[in-house]
Design a protein around this motif. Structure first.
Motif, PDB file in Angstrom:
ATOM      1  N   SER A 103       0.867  -1.189   0.000  1.00 31.79           N
ATOM      2  CA  SER A 103       0.000   0.000   0.000  1.00 31.79           C
ATOM      3  C   SER A 103       0.897   1.230   0.000  1.00 31.79           C
ATOM      4  N   LEU A 104       1.057   1.821  -1.181  1.00 26.14           N
ATOM      5  CA  LEU A 104       2.048   2.895  -1.333  1.00 26.14           C
ATOM      6  C   LEU A 104       1.451   4.280  -1.124  1.00 26.14           C
ATOM      7  N   ASP A 105       0.120   4.367  -1.061  1.00 24.96           N
ATOM      8  CA  ASP A 105      -0.498   5.696  -0.885  1.00 24.96           C
ATOM      9  C   ASP A 105      -0.820   5.991   0.574  1.00 24.96           C
ATOM     10  N   GLY A 106      -0.549   5.016   1.444  1.00 25.97           N
ATOM     11  CA  GLY A 106      -0.761   5.256   2.885  1.00 25.97           C
ATOM     12  C   GLY A 106      -2.224   5.407   3.276  1.00 25.97           C
ATOM     13  N   LYS A 107      -3.141   5.083   2.344  1.00 31.41           N
ATOM     14  CA  LYS A 107      -4.565   5.216   2.662  1.00 31.41           C
ATOM     15  C   LYS A 107      -5.116   3.878   3.119  1.00 31.41           C
ATOM     16  N   GLY A 108      -6.199   3.924   3.869  1.00 28.26           N
ATOM     17  CA  GLY A 108      -6.924   2.686   4.171  1.00 28.26           C
ATOM     18  C   GLY A 108      -6.491   2.040   5.470  1.00 28.26           C
ATOM     19  N   GLU A 109      -7.154   0.927   5.767  1.00 29.60           N
ATOM     20  CA  GLU A 109      -6.899   0.212   7.008  1.00 29.60           C
ATOM     21  C   GLU A 109      -5.856  -0.868   6.721  1.00 29.60           C
ATOM     22  N   SER A 110      -4.704  -0.727   7.370  1.00 33.25           N
ATOM     23  CA  SER A 110      -3.591  -1.649   7.117  1.00 33.25           C
ATOM     24  C   SER A 110      -3.981  -3.078   7.500  1.00 33.25           C
ATOM     25  N   CYS A 111      -3.509  -4.037   6.711  1.00 32.13           N
ATOM     26  CA  CYS A 111      -3.850  -5.437   6.971  1.00 32.13           C
ATOM     27  C   CYS A 111      -2.650  -6.315   6.641  1.00 32.13           C
ATOM     28  N   LEU A 112      -2.298  -7.203   7.555  1.00 31.98           N
ATOM     29  CA  LEU A 112      -1.235  -8.186   7.314  1.00 31.98           C
ATOM     30  C   LEU A 112      -1.881  -9.438   6.723  1.00 31.98           C
ATOM     31  N   PHE A 113      -1.488  -9.788   5.502  1.00 29.35           N
ATOM     32  CA  PHE A 113      -2.007 -10.985   4.825  1.00 29.35           C
ATOM     33  C   PHE A 113      -0.968 -12.101   4.958  1.00 29.35           C
ATOM     34  N   THR A 114      -1.403 -13.260   5.414  1.00 32.08           N
ATOM     35  CA  THR A 114      -0.478 -14.395   5.540  1.00 32.08           C
ATOM     36  C   THR A 114      -1.170 -15.679   5.072  1.00 32.08           C
ATOM     37  N   GLY A 115      -0.365 -16.684   4.798  1.00 27.10           N
ATOM     38  CA  GLY A 115      -0.921 -17.983   4.423  1.00 27.10           C
ATOM     39  C   GLY A 115       0.150 -18.834   3.790  1.00 27.10           C
ATOM     40  N   ARG A 116      -0.310 -19.921   3.176  1.00 29.51           N
ATOM     41  CA  ARG A 116       0.615 -20.866   2.543  1.00 29.51           C
ATOM     42  C   ARG A 116       0.107 -21.236   1.157  1.00 29.51           C
ATOM     43  N   VAL A 117       1.016 -21.672   0.307  1.00 26.58           N
ATOM     44  CA  VAL A 117       0.634 -22.286  -0.971  1.00 26.58           C
ATOM     45  C   VAL A 117       0.936 -23.773  -0.833  1.00 26.58           C
ATOM     46  N   LEU A 118      -0.119 -24.584  -1.014  1.00 26.50           N
ATOM     47  CA  LEU A 118      -0.026 -26.019  -0.740  1.00 26.50           C
ATOM     48  C   LEU A 118      -0.476 -26.826  -1.947  1.00 26.50           C
ATOM     49  N   ASP A 119      -0.049 -28.084  -1.994  1.00 23.53           N
ATOM     50  CA  ASP A 119      -0.635 -28.995  -2.989  1.00 23.53           C
ATOM     51  C   ASP A 119      -1.822 -29.730  -2.356  1.00 23.53           C
ATOM     52  N   LEU A 120      -2.456 -30.601  -3.123  1.00 26.64           N
ATOM     53  CA  LEU A 120      -3.675 -31.256  -2.635  1.00 26.64           C
ATOM     54  C   LEU A 120      -3.412 -32.195  -1.459  1.00 26.64           C
ATOM     55  N   ASN A 121      -2.140 -32.575  -1.262  1.00 24.07           N
ATOM     56  CA  ASN A 121      -1.798 -33.423  -0.113  1.00 24.07           C
ATOM     57  C   ASN A 121      -1.400 -32.605   1.105  1.00 24.07           C
ATOM     58  N   GLY A 122      -1.471 -31.276   0.985  1.00 28.17           N
ATOM     59  CA  GLY A 122      -1.111 -30.427   2.126  1.00 28.17           C
ATOM     60  C   GLY A 122       0.373 -30.121   2.199  1.00 28.17           C
ATOM     61  N   ALA A 123       1.127 -30.514   1.174  1.00 23.91           N
ATOM     62  CA  ALA A 123       2.574 -30.226   1.185  1.00 23.91           C
ATOM     63  C   ALA A 123       2.831 -28.814   0.662  1.00 23.91           C
ATOM     64  N   ALA A 124       3.800 -28.143   1.267  1.00 24.00           N
ATOM     65  CA  ALA A 124       4.156 -26.775   0.859  1.00 24.00           C
ATOM     66  C   ALA A 124       4.695 -26.759  -0.567  1.00 24.00           C
ATOM     67  N   ILE A 125       4.342 -25.728  -1.328  1.00 21.70           N
ATOM     68  CA  ILE A 125       4.889 -25.571  -2.686  1.00 21.70           C
ATOM     69  C   ILE A 125       5.930 -24.460  -2.643  1.00 21.70           C
ATOM     70  N   LYS A 126       7.149 -24.848  -2.948  1.00 22.02           N
ATOM     71  CA  LYS A 126       8.265 -23.894  -2.996  1.00 22.02           C
ATOM     72  C   LYS A 126       8.295 -23.234  -4.371  1.00 22.02           C
ATOM     73  N   GLY A 127       8.636 -21.959  -4.427  1.00 21.97           N
ATOM     74  CA  GLY A 127       8.804 -21.290  -5.718  1.00 21.97           C
ATOM     75  C   GLY A 127       7.487 -20.943  -6.398  1.00 21.97           C
ATOM     76  N   ALA A 128       6.384 -20.912  -5.630  1.00 22.66           N
ATOM     77  CA  ALA A 128       5.102 -20.462  -6.198  1.00 22.66           C
ATOM     78  C   ALA A 128       5.122 -18.936  -6.308  1.00 22.66           C
ATOM     79  N   THR A 129       4.542 -18.445  -7.394  1.00 26.47           N
ATOM     80  CA  THR A 129       4.461 -17.002  -7.603  1.00 26.47           C
ATOM     81  C   THR A 129       3.070 -16.525  -7.215  1.00 26.47           C
ATOM     82  N   ILE A 130       3.018 -15.564  -6.307  1.00 25.21           N
ATOM     83  CA  ILE A 130       1.728 -15.012  -5.859  1.00 25.21           C
ATOM     84  C   ILE A 130       1.667 -13.565  -6.338  1.00 25.21           C
ATOM     85  N   ASP A 131       0.807 -13.323  -7.308  1.00 28.37           N
ATOM     86  CA  ASP A 131       0.635 -11.978  -7.876  1.00 28.37           C
ATOM     87  C   ASP A 131      -0.626 -11.392  -7.227  1.00 28.37           C
ATOM     88  N   VAL A 132      -0.471 -10.291  -6.514  1.00 29.31           N
ATOM     89  CA  VAL A 132      -1.569  -9.704  -5.728  1.00 29.31           C
ATOM     90  C   VAL A 132      -1.946  -8.352  -6.298  1.00 29.31           C
TER      91      VAL A 132
END
Ligand code: BEZ
Ligand code: FE
Length: 280
Positions: free
Chosen positions: A120-149
């Motif tokens: 958030s580069l304009d400093g407006k709005g209510e700040s929020c920390l977003f967290t989580g994981r990228v997983l496969d269908l077996n619940g294993a972590a996926i390394k090197g996943a690209t998350i475009d937000v």
């Protein structure tokens, strides 16, 4: 003599003009389109004035389109066609995160950022920390996943809608997961906003007694080698527009918790795990 056009045989006559040696998929799609279009015209007994209104609507819709504005996709969105095409083309095993509409505000090649960075580069709005994981269908972590937000700002506008008022790349960023598959970044708690409604689609919505609003959401595009591309949002679960999203993009599995990070704290915290399906 046979083969002349009548009201009764209209679609069969038109479709019979297609040659046998054309692209078979084109033939299938066009034959169904002509069949349903003619059935629709017959079902409503379309008047000549209504036909002219439709032609003017389509002409005006095309005239609004530019590199920055795609009114036909917006039309597809508000008619539910975008979500239907998305559903048909992104059937996934249960447990995999569901897709939803891409929307017109994704921009390729946003800056790659470090985990924990503030987008958030304009400093407006209510700040929020977003967290989580990228997983496969077996619940294993996926390394090197690209998350475009990407997200709107506190005024309900994307940076590309306000290039003179918002810093470039405001509320956008790309994050790459490490070995544990986790992600974290600071953004804003998103707000609901109207889709662009100053064109033919906005006029049509008004004529239908429909509002142009989308419920508050944050967009995510998550990709990793060997997995199906995920285009989705997370939604704020108490938004008043959740049951009337103008583009029909809401899925209950995409509601994310939003909580104050500590008692009395101003910052929000939201978490969501993205589960990717294997590439077909
Ligand atoms: C969006 O969420 O950014 C969006 C989706 C469809 C139409 C307009 C906007
Ligand atoms: Fe959006």
């Amino acid at each position: 003599m046979t083969g002349f056009f009548t009201e009764e045989n209209s679609s069969q006559t038109v479709n019979a003009r297609m040659q046998d040696d054309i692209n078979p998929r084109l033939k299938t799609v066009m034959a169904a389109m002509v069949k349903h279009l003619h059935a629709f015209v017959k079902e409503v007994d379309l008047t000549e004035e209504e036909w002219r209104t439709a032609i003017t609507f389509l002409t005006n819709t095309g005239q609004i389109c530019s590199n920055e504005r795609q009114e036909y996709i917006l039309l597809s969105d508000v008619l539910g066609v975008s979500m239907l095409v998305d559903a048909i083309n992104n059937r996934r095993p249960s447990g995999a995160t569901e897709n939803t509409v891409l929307g017109p505000f994704h921009v390729k090649e946003a800056p790659v950022r470090e985990m924990g960075d503030n987008i958030s580069l304009d400093g407006k709005g209510e700040s929020c920390l977003f967290t989580g994981r990228v997983l496969d269908l077996n619940g294993a972590a996926i390394k090197g996943a690209t998350i475009d937000v990407w997200s709107d700002n506190a005024d309900g506008c994307y940076d590309v809608q306000q290039p003179d008022n918002q810093p470039k790349w405001n509320n956008r960023g790309i994050f790459i997961t490490g070995a544990d598959g986790t992600y974290s970044f600071v953004g804003i708690k998103p707000v609901s906003y109207p889709i662009p409604d100053d064109g033919t689609v906005g006029k049509m919505l008004a004529a239908l007694g429909r509002h142009p609003y989308r419920p508050a959401h944050t967009h995510f595009m998550v990709t990793a080698p060997g997995y199906q591309k995920l285009v989705t949002h997370t939604f704020v679960g108490d938004d008043p527009y959740l049951t009337s999203d103008t583009v029909f993009g809401v899925k209950e599995t995409l509601f994310a918790p939003f909580e104050r990070s500590k008692d009395g704290a101003t910052q929000w915290r939201s978490w969501f795990d993205f589960v990717l399906a294997d590439e077909a």
